[in-house]
Design an enzyme around this catalytic site. Structure first.
Site, PDB file in Angstrom:
ATOM      1  N   ASP A   4      77.653  55.915  77.247  1.00 21.74           N
ATOM      2  CA  ASP A   4      77.915  57.310  77.658  1.00 21.74           C
ATOM      3  C   ASP A   4      77.074  58.289  76.847  1.00 21.74           C
ATOM      4  OD1 ASP A   4      79.814  56.221  79.292  1.00 21.74           O
ATOM      5  OD2 ASP A   4      81.426  57.577  78.692  1.00 21.74           O
TER       6      ASP A   4
ATOM      7  N   GLY B 163      82.272  61.023  81.646  1.00 22.26           N
ATOM      8  CA  GLY B 163      81.581  61.272  80.376  1.00 22.26           C
ATOM      9  C   GLY B 163      81.911  62.588  79.702  1.00 22.26           C
ATOM     10  N   SER B 164      83.116  63.129  79.966  1.00 22.68           N
ATOM     11  CA  SER B 164      83.434  64.450  79.395  1.00 22.68           C
ATOM     12  C   SER B 164      83.351  64.451  77.870  1.00 22.68           C
ATOM     13  CB  SER B 164      84.818  64.911  79.849  1.00 22.68           C
ATOM     14  OG  SER B 164      85.800  63.996  79.436  1.00 22.68           O
ATOM     15  N   SER B 165      83.830  63.404  77.213  1.00 24.45           N
ATOM     16  CA  SER B 165      83.867  63.438  75.746  1.00 24.45           C
ATOM     17  C   SER B 165      82.453  63.445  75.168  1.00 24.45           C
ATOM     18  CB  SER B 165      84.685  62.264  75.193  1.00 24.45           C
ATOM     19  OG  SER B 165      84.183  61.035  75.675  1.00 24.45           O
ATOM     20  N   ALA B 166      81.581  62.585  75.677  1.00 23.35           N
ATOM     21  CA  ALA B 166      80.215  62.547  75.148  1.00 23.35           C
ATOM     22  C   ALA B 166      79.481  63.852  75.476  1.00 23.35           C
ATOM     23  CB  ALA B 166      79.457  61.349  75.722  1.00 23.35           C
TER      24      ALA B 166
ATOM     25  N   PRO C 226      85.780  66.623  84.864  1.00 23.49           N
ATOM     26  CA  PRO C 226      87.194  66.296  84.700  1.00 23.49           C
ATOM     27  C   PRO C 226      87.400  65.411  83.471  1.00 23.49           C
ATOM     28  CG  PRO C 226      86.280  65.276  86.693  1.00 23.49           C
ATOM     29  CD  PRO C 226      85.205  66.134  86.112  1.00 23.49           C
TER      30      PRO C 226
HETATM   31  O1  PMV Z   1      83.843  56.727  79.483  1.00 25.46           O
HETATM   32  P1  PMV Z   1      84.015  55.862  80.688  1.00 25.46           P
HETATM   33  O2  PMV Z   1      85.390  55.840  81.243  1.00 25.46           O
HETATM   34  O3  PMV Z   1      82.960  56.091  81.695  1.00 25.46           O
HETATM   35  O4  PMV Z   1      83.785  54.345  80.220  1.00 25.46           O
HETATM   36  C1  PMV Z   1      82.622  53.932  79.614  1.00 25.46           C
HETATM   37  C2  PMV Z   1      82.258  52.561  80.023  1.00 25.46           C
HETATM   38  C3  PMV Z   1      83.020  51.421  79.378  1.00 25.46           C
HETATM   39  O5  PMV Z   1      82.182  50.289  79.586  1.00 25.46           O
HETATM   40  C4  PMV Z   1      84.349  51.165  80.073  1.00 25.46           C
HETATM   41  C5  PMV Z   1      83.255  51.613  77.892  1.00 25.46           C
HETATM   42  C6  PMV Z   1      81.995  51.606  77.061  1.00 25.46           C
HETATM   43  O6  PMV Z   1      82.062  52.083  75.927  1.00 25.46           O
HETATM   44  O7  PMV Z   1      80.955  51.100  77.486  1.00 25.46           O
END
Ligand code: PMV
Length: 318
Positions: free
Chosen positions: A152, A107-110, A101
């Site tokens: 991520d 982590g969808s973007s990474a 999702p």
């Molecule tokens: O991409 P997310 O929503 O899982 O967030 C990553 C974790 C954060 O600590 C909120 C941001 C980061 O870059 O570490």
């Protein structure tokens, strides 16, 4: 030329999110039940250098050169080109599909950047190393998140449990005793860039209070790491719930996330917390095998739009 396919997993953050941006340790785990798949197919009849990119998950069907330079897919492709040391790509069509999702802390973007970088480089006959892919994914995360810690892209590139400290070498976390998590989506999309910026604003306004919260979270992450190395997290899952309370104090939880955490605990979970940027997205709950289905069902009854039961295996090297 045969089609080239590459996939990358999703991830959860077990503890330490947000504080990790300020130098605290955090722990992240890959989640293989969701993933991104990129397929690259040669288009020999198309003009050299022409790339068509199709990503239904973001309603995209476009020539790569029509995208803005700061579009994450364009930026990732350019970085792959630089890493390969080539001036133009061979004409091809790139299809990206993901079951992760979007904007939900999984982590969808990474995952998209990692699978795209791997597929595109392999298509050109030079699969990039994990280190090169990780660097590209970190650069692209900056476009998504502004000031990412790098957690991520790291967990998704190397696909191993990581004990992560910003700007430090990657530490593969050995888990002595595996455990089971229920991941539940609140159904509210939330941009990490926004929650990270919100924390920064509040930190700038009251550094003493927020630094103290980051330190408490750092202590928890160190404690959880010790438990994972030597013991069974199930018996110490209250550490996760304590992390949730600290995330609440940072202002990144929501009534819906709190409700899902409480629902999981009422249903018998040992510990639960939001996972990722917060403001929406997912919670995780640590459960035993016999409870997993009940906890997942109760979370769905309470409004979770999707639940995933994932088994984190032990990985112990003497
Ligand atoms: O991409 P997310 O929503 O899982 O967030 C990553 C974790 C954060 O600590 C909120 C941001 C980061 O870059 O570490």
């Amino acid at each position: 030329m045969p089609a080239i396919t590459s996939s990358a997993p999703g991830k959860i953050i077990l503890c330490g999110e947000h504080a990790v941006v300020y130098g605290a340790p955090a722990i992240a785990l890959p989640v293989f039940q969701v993933n991104t798949k990129t397929v690259v197919v040669a288009k020999p009849a198309a003009p050299e250098g022409e790339l068509r990119i199709i990503a239904p998950c973001i309603n995209l069907d476009s020539r790569l050169d029509s995208l803005d330079n700061d579009h994450p897919l364009k930026a990732a492709s350019e970085l792959v080109k630089q890493a390969l040391g080539i001036n133009r790509f061979q004409a091809c069509e790139i299809r990206i599909s993901t079951s992760i999702p979007i904007a939900a802390g999984l982590g969808s973007s990474a995952s998209v950047t990692v699978s795209l970088s791997r597929a595109l480089s392999a298509f050109h006959g030079h699969p990039l190393t994990d280190d090169a892919v990780n660097k590209i994914a970190f650069e692209v995360e900056k476009l998504h998140h502004g000031t990412p810690s790098g957690i991520d892209n790291t967990v998704i590139t190397y696909q191993i449990p990581v004990y992560f400290i910003k700007d430090k070498p990657i530490e593969h976390l050995m888990i002595r005793k595996g455990f089971i998590l229920v991941i539940a989506d609140s159904g509210t999309a939330s941009l990490t860039a926004k929650t990270v910026a919100g924390v920064r604003e509040r930190w700038l306004a009251d550094k003493e209070r927020y630094d103290a919260l980051f330190m408490e979270i750092a202590d928890l992450s160190r404690e959880i790491k010790d438990v994972l190395l030597k013991d069974d997290l199930t018996g110490n899952a209250n550490l996760l719930t304590r992390n949730h309370d600290l995330l609440k104090n940072l202002g990144v939880s929501t009534p819906k996330l709190d409700d899902l955490v409480n629902t999981a605990l009422d249903a018998g979970a040992y510990g639960a917390k939001l996972s990722g940027g917060g403001g929406g997205g997912n919670i995780i709950a640590l459960v035993n095998e016999s409870q997993a289905d009940t906890v997942a069902r109760r979370l769905e009854d309470r409004g979770a739009t999707q639940t995933i039961i994932t088994s984190i295996p032990s990985a112990w090297v003497n």
